[in-house]
Write a protein that holds these residues in place. Structure first.
Motif, short mmCIF file in Angstrom:
data_model
loop_
_atom_site.label_atom_id
_atom_site.label_comp_id
_atom_site.label_asym_id
_atom_site.label_seq_id
_atom_site.Cartn_x
_atom_site.Cartn_y
_atom_site.Cartn_z
N GLU A 191 43.55 51.05 42.50
CA GLU A 191 44.79 50.31 42.25
C GLU A 191 44.54 49.08 41.38
O GLU A 191 45.34 48.76 40.50
CB GLU A 191 45.43 49.90 43.58
N ILE A 192 43.42 48.40 41.60
CA ILE A 192 43.10 47.22 40.78
C ILE A 192 42.91 47.63 39.32
O ILE A 192 43.43 46.97 38.41
CB ILE A 192 41.82 46.53 41.32
N ALA A 256 39.15 44.03 35.60
CA ALA A 256 38.99 44.82 36.83
C ALA A 256 37.72 44.43 37.57
O ALA A 256 37.73 44.28 38.80
CB ALA A 256 38.98 46.31 36.49
N LYS A 257 36.62 44.25 36.84
CA LYS A 257 35.36 43.87 37.47
C LYS A 257 35.50 42.56 38.23
O LYS A 257 35.02 42.42 39.37
CB LYS A 257 34.25 43.77 36.42
N TYR A 263 37.56 41.10 45.55
CA TYR A 263 38.05 41.88 46.69
C TYR A 263 36.92 42.26 47.64
O TYR A 263 37.02 42.10 48.86
CB TYR A 263 38.77 43.13 46.19
N LEU A 264 35.81 42.75 47.07
CA LEU A 264 34.68 43.19 47.90
C LEU A 264 33.81 42.03 48.36
O LEU A 264 33.05 42.17 49.33
CB LEU A 264 33.82 44.18 47.11
N ILE A 269 28.47 46.91 39.86
CA ILE A 269 28.26 47.52 38.54
C ILE A 269 29.40 48.52 38.36
O ILE A 269 29.52 49.47 39.13
CB ILE A 269 26.90 48.22 38.43
N LEU A 270 30.27 48.24 37.40
CA LEU A 270 31.46 49.08 37.17
C LEU A 270 31.30 49.90 35.90
O LEU A 270 30.94 49.36 34.85
CB LEU A 270 32.70 48.20 37.09
N THR A 271 31.55 51.17 36.01
CA THR A 271 31.57 52.04 34.83
C THR A 271 32.95 52.71 34.76
O THR A 271 33.43 53.28 35.74
CB THR A 271 30.50 53.14 34.93
N LEU A 272 33.60 52.60 33.59
CA LEU A 272 34.89 53.22 33.38
C LEU A 272 34.75 54.34 32.34
O LEU A 272 34.16 54.13 31.28
CB LEU A 272 35.93 52.20 32.87
#
Length: 279
Positions: A191-192, A256-257, A263-264, A269-272
Motif C-alpha cells: 500500500e505504501i 517508498a523506502k 513503518y517497520l 533494502i528495497l528492490t522495485l
C-alpha cells in the motif's frame, strides 16, 4: 472505573471519495496504516486499524470512498464479519450534496449511533459559515455528535477520540493491546508503494495499479530485504511508471523506502521491478 472493566468495539468510517477518511484513521491510530492522496478512490478495500489505550480498544474500519453510482453501499460498509457499534460519517468542509443525503439514508437503516465529522476545517476561509451549517445538519438526523476537525493538522482529533471511547460498549478486547492492524506487513508495504505511485503518476495511469511482494526476508545483518513487483497493464503504462530517464520509478523508490523504514522502524533494502501483465 474499575481496572478490570474494558471497552471495545468496531467503528466504521464512511463518506464520499476524497473527504479524508484515511487521514482521520491514521490520526486516530497514531500511525500511518492507510494510504492517502488527493486522487479519489485511493482506498480500494476496507482497512482495519486498532487503537488500544488504557481500558478502551477501538477497531476502525476505513471503507472505500462512496461514489454517486455505487450500488451495493451496505455490502461495502458492513461485511458480515464486522458488527459496528459506531459509525463515523465524514463530509468535506461545509459541503452537503445529494450523495451525503443518500449515504445518510442508507446508514440510518442500521440503527447505529452516527458521529458526523466535518473535515478539512483548516480549508474553510470564512469560519462564520460553520455554525449555521452545523445547525442545518442538526435537522437531518439526531447525530451522536457533530465534530469539526482537521485531519491534516490534528485539530479536534482528541475530541473525536474521546467521544468514540466514551461510547464503546463494555467488552473484552478482541485483539492484543500492541496490535495496530489486522493486515500483514507485506500488505502495508504494498500500500505504501502504491500510494507513492498514485501521487507521482496522478492522472497518467488508473488508480487501480497493483503491487505485490515477491520476496521478503531478513538478512544476516538484520536488514529487511523487500523485493516488490509493480504490475502494469501494458508497455505504455510501464514506460509511464519508469518515467523519463527513470525519474518516476527512482522517486517512487526513495519515497517508498523512507516510509517503509519508518513503518517497520528497521533498515531495509528495497528492490522495485515492473512487470507487464494482461489486464
Amino acid at each position: 472505573m474499575k481496572k478490570d472493566i474494558t471497552y471495545c468495539g468496531y467503528i466504521g468510517i464512511v463518506g464520499r471519495t476524497n473527504v479524508g477518511k484515511s487521514s482521520i484513521l491514521n490520526q486516530l491510530i497514531g500511525r500511518k496504516i492507510s494510504i492517502t492522496s488527493h486522487k479519489s478512490g485511493t482506498t480500494q478495500k476496507n482497512i482495519v486499524g486498532i487503537h488500544t489505550i488504557k481500558q478502551h480498544q477501538c477497531i476502525y474500519i476505513d471503507t472505500p470512498g462512496i461514489e454517486i453510482d455505487r450500488k451495493n453501499l451496505e455490502k461495502n460498509l458492513f461485511q458480515n464479519k464486522y458488527c459496528m457499534q459506531l459509525i463515523i460519517f465524514v463530509i468535506n468542509k461545509t459541503k452537503w450534496l445529494q450523495l451525503e443525503d443518500i449515504i445518510l439514508q442508507k446508514i440510518k437503516k442500521f440503527f447505529i449511533p452516527i458521529i458526523l465529522i466535518i473535515n478539512k476545517i483548516d480549508h474553510i476561509k470564512n469560519k462564520t459559515q460553520l455554525l449555521p451549517f452545523i445547525n442545518l445538519i442538526h435537522k437531518k438526523h439526531q447525530f451522536l455528535s457533530i465534530i469539526p476537525i482537521s485531519a491534516k493538522t490534528g485539530k479536534n482529533i482528541n475530541i473525536l477520540s474521546n467521544t468514540i471511547s466514551n461510547n464503546l460498549p463494555k467488552s473484552k478486547y478482541i485483539f492484543l493491546q500492541n496490535n495496530i492492524t489486522i493486515h500483514s506487513k507485506e500488505f502495508i508495504i504494498c500500500e505504501i508503494i502504491r500510494e507513492k505511485l498514485i501521487r507521482l503518476l496522478n492522472q497518467e495511469i488508473p488508480y487501480l495499479i497493483k503491487v505485490q511482494i515477491e520476496r521478503y526476508w531478513i538478512n544476516s545483518c538484520g536488514i529487511h530485504c523487500i523485493y516488490a513487483i509493480i504490475l502494469s497493464q501494458n508497455i505504455r503504462q510501464k514506460k509511464i511508471i519508469i518515467g523519463k530517464n527513470g525519474n518516476k520509478i527512482k522517486k517512487c523508490y526513495l519515497l517508498a523506502k523512507h516510509d517503509i523504514q519508518k513503518y517497520l522502524n528497521k533498515k531495509i533494502i528495497l528492490t522495485l521491478n515492473i512487470k507487464t501483465v494482461k489486464a
